[in-house]
Scaffold this motif. Structure first.
Motif, PDB file in Angstrom:
ATOM      1  N   LEU A 379     -81.990  50.373  -9.032  1.00  0.00           N
ATOM      2  CA  LEU A 379     -80.948  50.959  -9.553  1.00  0.00           C
ATOM      3  C   LEU A 379     -81.179  51.514 -10.850  1.00  0.00           C
ATOM      4  CD1 LEU A 379     -77.769  48.674  -8.326  1.00  0.00           C
ATOM      5  CD2 LEU A 379     -78.871  50.579  -7.203  1.00  0.00           C
ATOM      6  N   GLY A 380     -80.768  53.064 -11.051  1.00  0.00           N
ATOM      7  CA  GLY A 380     -81.136  53.718 -12.184  1.00  0.00           C
ATOM      8  C   GLY A 380     -80.192  53.256 -13.173  1.00  0.00           C
ATOM      9  N   ALA A 381     -80.409  53.574 -14.314  1.00  0.00           N
ATOM     10  CA  ALA A 381     -79.309  53.336 -15.463  1.00  0.00           C
ATOM     11  C   ALA A 381     -78.141  54.196 -15.339  1.00  0.00           C
ATOM     12  CB  ALA A 381     -80.039  53.744 -16.836  1.00  0.00           C
ATOM     13  N   PRO A 382     -76.920  53.711 -15.773  1.00  0.00           N
ATOM     14  CA  PRO A 382     -75.806  54.726 -15.634  1.00  0.00           C
ATOM     15  C   PRO A 382     -75.953  56.115 -16.243  1.00  0.00           C
ATOM     16  CG  PRO A 382     -75.279  52.468 -16.501  1.00  0.00           C
ATOM     17  CD  PRO A 382     -76.653  52.617 -16.796  1.00  0.00           C
ATOM     18  N   TRP A 383     -75.588  56.992 -15.511  1.00  0.00           N
ATOM     19  CA  TRP A 383     -76.025  58.299 -15.612  1.00  0.00           C
ATOM     20  C   TRP A 383     -75.093  59.350 -16.170  1.00  0.00           C
ATOM     21  CZ3 TRP A 383     -76.125  62.125 -11.098  1.00  0.00           C
ATOM     22  CH2 TRP A 383     -76.794  63.347 -11.513  1.00  0.00           C
ATOM     23  N   TRP A 384     -75.413  60.198 -16.997  1.00  0.00           N
ATOM     24  CA  TRP A 384     -74.559  61.309 -17.622  1.00  0.00           C
ATOM     25  C   TRP A 384     -73.179  60.794 -18.188  1.00  0.00           C
ATOM     26  CZ3 TRP A 384     -75.089  66.521 -14.251  1.00  0.00           C
ATOM     27  CH2 TRP A 384     -74.449  67.441 -14.954  1.00  0.00           C
ATOM     28  N   PHE A 385     -72.223  61.126 -17.537  1.00  0.00           N
ATOM     29  CA  PHE A 385     -70.807  60.609 -18.159  1.00  0.00           C
ATOM     30  C   PHE A 385     -70.856  59.122 -18.279  1.00  0.00           C
ATOM     31  CE2 PHE A 385     -69.988  64.787 -15.823  1.00  0.00           C
ATOM     32  CZ  PHE A 385     -69.691  65.386 -16.964  1.00  0.00           C
ATOM     33  N   LEU A 386     -71.777  58.562 -17.480  1.00  0.00           N
ATOM     34  CA  LEU A 386     -71.559  57.054 -17.432  1.00  0.00           C
ATOM     35  C   LEU A 386     -72.335  56.421 -18.523  1.00  0.00           C
ATOM     36  CD1 LEU A 386     -71.140  56.540 -13.573  1.00  0.00           C
ATOM     37  CD2 LEU A 386     -69.272  56.901 -15.338  1.00  0.00           C
ATOM     38  N   ASP A 387     -73.204  57.055 -19.358  1.00  0.00           N
ATOM     39  CA  ASP A 387     -74.037  56.697 -20.048  1.00  0.00           C
ATOM     40  C   ASP A 387     -73.210  56.085 -21.484  1.00  0.00           C
ATOM     41  OD1 ASP A 387     -76.141  55.831 -21.841  1.00  0.00           O
ATOM     42  OD2 ASP A 387     -76.992  57.842 -21.852  1.00  0.00           O
ATOM     43  N   SER A 388     -72.385  55.496 -21.567  1.00  0.00           N
ATOM     44  CA  SER A 388     -71.467  55.076 -22.723  1.00  0.00           C
ATOM     45  C   SER A 388     -71.238  53.681 -22.692  1.00  0.00           C
ATOM     46  CB  SER A 388     -70.200  56.020 -22.087  1.00  0.00           C
ATOM     47  OG  SER A 388     -69.837  55.470 -20.931  1.00  0.00           O
ATOM     48  N   PRO A 389     -70.688  53.202 -23.712  1.00  0.00           N
ATOM     49  CA  PRO A 389     -70.404  51.750 -23.940  1.00  0.00           C
ATOM     50  C   PRO A 389     -69.684  51.123 -22.591  1.00  0.00           C
ATOM     51  CG  PRO A 389     -69.986  53.050 -26.075  1.00  0.00           C
ATOM     52  CD  PRO A 389     -70.474  53.924 -25.087  1.00  0.00           C
ATOM     53  N   ASP A 390     -68.537  51.705 -22.364  1.00  0.00           N
ATOM     54  CA  ASP A 390     -67.762  51.070 -21.308  1.00  0.00           C
ATOM     55  C   ASP A 390     -68.265  51.427 -20.163  1.00  0.00           C
ATOM     56  OD1 ASP A 390     -65.867  49.772 -22.615  1.00  0.00           O
ATOM     57  OD2 ASP A 390     -64.484  51.678 -22.835  1.00  0.00           O
ATOM     58  N   GLY A 391     -68.924  52.473 -19.707  1.00  0.00           N
ATOM     59  CA  GLY A 391     -69.688  52.876 -18.522  1.00  0.00           C
ATOM     60  C   GLY A 391     -70.836  52.031 -18.279  1.00  0.00           C
ATOM     61  N   MET A 392     -71.530  51.559 -19.637  1.00  0.00           N
ATOM     62  CA  MET A 392     -72.791  50.740 -19.191  1.00  0.00           C
ATOM     63  C   MET A 392     -72.347  49.304 -18.596  1.00  0.00           C
ATOM     64  SD  MET A 392     -75.842  52.233 -21.807  1.00  0.00           S
ATOM     65  CE  MET A 392     -74.726  52.377 -23.362  1.00  0.00           C
ATOM     66  N   ARG A 393     -71.270  48.858 -19.645  1.00  0.00           N
ATOM     67  CA  ARG A 393     -70.846  47.646 -19.108  1.00  0.00           C
ATOM     68  C   ARG A 393     -70.260  47.549 -18.124  1.00  0.00           C
ATOM     69  NH1 ARG A 393     -65.743  46.605 -18.846  1.00  0.00           N
ATOM     70  NH2 ARG A 393     -65.048  48.262 -20.123  1.00  0.00           N
ATOM     71  N   ARG A 394     -69.516  48.613 -17.429  1.00  0.00           N
ATOM     72  CA  ARG A 394     -68.912  48.524 -15.928  1.00  0.00           C
ATOM     73  C   ARG A 394     -70.217  48.465 -14.825  1.00  0.00           C
ATOM     74  NH1 ARG A 394     -65.212  52.182 -17.843  1.00  0.00           N
ATOM     75  NH2 ARG A 394     -66.332  53.874 -16.758  1.00  0.00           N
ATOM     76  N   PHE A 395     -71.384  49.245 -15.363  1.00  0.00           N
ATOM     77  CA  PHE A 395     -72.664  49.227 -14.628  1.00  0.00           C
ATOM     78  C   PHE A 395     -73.012  47.635 -14.243  1.00  0.00           C
ATOM     79  CE2 PHE A 395     -77.138  49.071 -14.088  1.00  0.00           C
ATOM     80  CZ  PHE A 395     -77.357  49.540 -13.203  1.00  0.00           C
TER      81      PHE A 395
END
Lengths: 468, 468, 468
Positions: A379-395
């Motif tokens: 699985l790749g890292a959280p991408w684009w709009f999701l490459d953010s503090p909460d986005g990465m935490r949710r991932f």
């Protein structure tokens, strides 16, 4: 009095009992070298090593995260200097910069704000926050700094502690810059093979590009077989230039192979300029399968970035071209779409696929279950709009329990904004440190394991995913 | 020196002010009896009460959560002892166990790790963590323990404080084991009626099973009417054997009835071996409606588990059969799919439906709104991949505000792994305690209410959902 | 002894270090005036200013959040006094109230509970919790209070500090109440234009309403052109009566225009009573586009509320009519659906669209990316089931990083329950205070910025979204 710009040392770390643990974990990873195996920095930057221009053209104009936010609040694209396709002059750098600085508060709460604060404070030595009042001083101060030799791209490569950086290059790129870099900085700046423009038969310019592909590869692309052969040869050229991976941006993850005669028939209709939208879409899915097959042969890691409807606004696209922030995600399906590839190559030695998404609903429902059983998938890292503090935490929260840590592929910065790279890796390392620290204080992970995992997420997994 | 294995007493409880409250809540529920109304433990275990074999065959081979994670990191299924359909010998128990122990870190951050640590420490008295170094010692130690009388299945039933446990049984099962258990342990081990293999007309073996159904029921399954009659009679046999519920695993939740003649026509085409995939799918949806109708008559609680694409990898399925970890969820729809059932039985006395999902997007969008108004519907516990600390927390956060607590159905362990049952219930009780404690410290719930709700979630709701 | 009812001053604020910050932020917004730009309070309330009746008819019968929860646990609609379409008498107010009080615990953990506790304690001065025992005392106490002059609707408008409140009015409403209010309370109670019943050609009663529309507008609705003209004129009448916005509740967000002749053909088939379901659905999408076009002309803010399958249970609908809690969300798509509108009006001066959803999956995937680039789009507050503590928190977490704060539109209470309005705004301000406080203590936002943003979210953004 202008407001001071001082990113806090504990920024983006959790509060309470977890903070102290997170700090220690972050300290253990913060100075690890950066592996940048997926990104969009222009290779010419490193090949020519010229000084950057002014702050507007470095930090505003090419950063669609920033320009889209300003546009969303009514700032006209022309005032932000978005280059018009017709070559019309738009705004002056200093005016663009003023526009940006006076709208600095629009970025509150966004990852762009964290990255930029980090860049200002830790890369450029800026000590006051952007605002209408400080705009001119900052413009001059940053401009002066960029003229110094230690702000040249190659010097920053060292300062940023970047071990390897991949650019993304069209399959028809001649790789001349990369040839120069292979000599100057062996193994440090490498290409990634991106064939999107060649597999989407109904995009404007496809036939010219395909002819160009044939010429580069010394193959006859007037037949489907020759076209496949040319792609295969270009992949070899990229491999020879140090490439580790391919990258595929498709609207859908569908990867259903056609039989050869059907594929050839569609290909030929495209050569005659008569391909239908449906056929073009089937062919794109077919080629995704073919690219998997070639990856299983030649070992290039296959990166898939599906699910974005590009160029949502036709007038913006007509005036300014692609990649101007008007790209909007759509719901994406992986389970059925990738089945043909996984049936064939999911357990194949030598194949490796890294899956990205901008549809978070697929994390726990499809992607973690897929990566949690197929040995070829990461699985790749959280991408684009999701490459953010909460986005990465949710991932992490949504994939770890099913896929574990070791089926994720490490962070990729995926950016054109070279100066933001250390900020992006640092933010990812902070969020992972916080996630792990929370597990530690909830007694769901022991602290010594957390340190090992943190190092794996920050460095080792990227390495073992892409270098095999 | 081997690493100690000591699950922390506060594991999976929240930190900060909420911890003390969560501890008290957990203490109040931890010793309540276990109600296991949905699961997959083999009934033969209890009927024969034979000693378990070795740790590999008890803890590794049948646990697809564990084997899929090891497979995802490149361990071949044969090395994990997955039984091949052709009967070929694969690995020896001790080698399987070594493989498992040396990959123990792959499970970091997963629910399997919590469950296994609990089983090792609290059930089996293991004091060191699995690793390549400790594998042999653990193998011998656990093997010795399993030979002791207090580790026989029935003894563990008492030790685990299991009040009732349901197995899941094919509609064509003869229930002989259950007959023995009804005599030996009345009301304690009960069957669940699962007709999936009989309602999916295009599955291999369907016609043999249907003939077998007819024989068992003394009905003529060469007609559609006889088939319905046979199902009705088998349900009565299950009821007589103590069954409280039925269970339905369908790819889709669609439950649209056909008219009788259309259903009969499809059924007959299947008897001739000529059913189409579309017809088979319509028939499955039709039978879901019929099963609801029968539940409204006979009172068996209808459990629905939709949305998993089984046997995603054909070669694995061909070699090892079903349920080997290669089952991947898909997006699932409930609002339109269940409308025919809810129009007819949603307010019907005597009907009860428990809905499960592996698609979390449906929690707040569809399931909580449905359960929050239809008196016959309860929401099942987080299922499969979602039966994890964060998965269970998200379930509460996403459904409670719309469906409240009292439209959820209590925890079900849904496992084949008998030894993991106390660990699973305990983890669920911890997560619920933490969720409630957070509400208490945020002054969203008073503490006396939290204690009552905790008890209802841990025990009362399962009871009132299934026993009516 | 009855349980005391004392909502805690810190309710719904975060714990730990963030609490003190959240308290200060909440204190800074709690007394700001309320802007209620979207809601369903009956305009007659303010026009006649009559006293409210009894507590059952004020607080239970019309509140579908409350009645659906009681129905879900087996309380028959008749016992809750849901008015039957056939006029049959159902339950007496005091009996309804007893039913409600004795089921008070069903609301644990739901937003209804927070709102009602706030209303009881802070509006009605109730000091004991509802229960079977306290039901009668509360009924009498509240009834007495409601008879006092300071509990008249207009007095409460002042006490609640409501600066402006919009009602929602059918396009065919004669606006007589609003005319009276424009004289009595200028600019304080305003209408919203809702044309749903006129654009869904297959709803019962459509042709009568359309005739009525023609009469009101003095236009000939026997042609499609006349129908459009009549709608345009009614919008002008609403504008003249103070309206700021329109509201559109559609099953899908699809907004694809038809060409004029196709639209006219479908319209004429509907006049003849012969419209097909597919045509009606296309026409609804066409009219959404037309409404956008009219908004771009006349400046009414266009509010879109898609994605709810209304009247899920036909028998309930037949007996009690619409809006009785049997409305269930479905998955909703925005990216492709709204593209025609955004292509045409997404960058148009004068157009403003506010998007609501009950499908949280669209927050980060579609809505935040759309609002984060199109200058005409704002994201509405979490809607319906999502207007809850965790629902509102998730909204901020899922949209802020992509859309920022300034592309959201401020809170709307969206309620028929007039007495709940202060509770709803207060809860939203608490959740936003908590969200911002968490950012502050994680050093992701500076405290002075948090205070400014809090004020913008609580007041300024609603104002600038709707008043332009």
């Amino acid at each position: 009095m202008p407001k001071a710009l001082r990113p806090h040392p504990d920024r983006a770390l959790p509060v309470g009992e977890a903070r102290e643990v997170a700090r220690r974990i972050h300290e253990s990873t913060r100075d690890l070298p950066l592996l940048c195996f997926h990104g969009h920095v222009d290779v010419a930057l490193f090949a020519t090593d010229e000084a950057f221009g002014n702050p507007a053209e470095l930090l505003v104009v090419p950063d669609h995260y920033v320009t889209r936010m300003l546009i969303s609040q009514g700032v006209a694209p022309d005032r932000l200097g978005l280059p018009r396709r017709d070559g019309t002059r738009t705004a002056e750098p200093r005016d663009i910069w003023r526009e940006f600085c006076s709208h600095w508060d629009l970025l509150l709460g966004t990852p762009s704000r964290y990255w930029l604060e980090h860049e200002f404070a830790e890369v450029l030595g800026v000590e006051v926050a952007p605002s209408a009042e400080t705009a001119d001083v900052l413009f001059d101060q940053i401009s002066a700094r960029l003229a110094e030799p230690e702000f040249r791209p190659r010097a920053l490569l060292d300062r940023f502690n970047i071990e390897v950086i991949s650019t993304t290059d069209a399959a028809t790129d001649d790789l001349a810059h990369h040839a120069k870099l292979a000599a100057d900085l062996p193994g440090r700046v490498i290409p990634t093979f991106r064939p999107d423009a060649l597999v989407h038969l109904d995009r404007p310019g496809w036939s010219d590009l395909t002819r160009q592909l044939g010429e580069l590869a010394g193959a006859d692309t007037s037949t489907y077989a020759g076209y496949l052969d040319a792609l295969r040869q270009r992949r070899q050229a990229f491999l020879a230039a140090g490439a580790l991976a391919t990258d595929h941006g498709h609207l859908s993850a569908a990867a259903t192979p056609l039989d050869d005669s059907a594929a050839a028939r569609i290909y030929e209709s495209a050569l005659r300029g008569e391909v239908s939208a449906d056929d073009a879409s089937s062919f794109a899915g077919h080629m995704l399968f073919q690219m998997a097959a070639m990856s299983a042969e030649d070992g290039l890691v296959m990166q898939l970035h599906p699910g974005v409807l590009r160029d949502h606004h036709p007038d913006i696209h007509a005036a300014y071209g692609p990649d101007q922030g008007h790209d909007i995600p759509v719901a994406t399906e992986f389970t059925r779409s990738l089945r043909p590839v996984l049936e064939r190559f999911g357990h194949a030695d030598g194949f490796r696929m890294v899956l990205f998404t901008v549809d978070e609903t697929t994390y726990s429902r499809e992607l973690a279950p897929i990566a949690g059983v197929y040995p070829t998938v990461r699985l790749g890292a959280p991408w684009w709009f999701l490459d953010s503090p909460d986005g990465m935490r949710r991932f992490r929260e949504l994939v770890t329990e099913t896929a574990g840590f070791y089926n994720t592929s490490g962070f990729v910065d995926d950016t054109r904004a070279f100066l933001s790279i250390p900020a992006r890796h640092d933010l990812a390392r902070r969020i992972d440190a916080g996630y792990l620290a929370n597990l530690v204080v909830e007694h769901r992970l022991e602290e010594d394991d957390a340190f090992q995992v943190a190092k794996d997420l920050a460095y080792n997994l990227a390495r073992t995913t892409y270098i095999r």
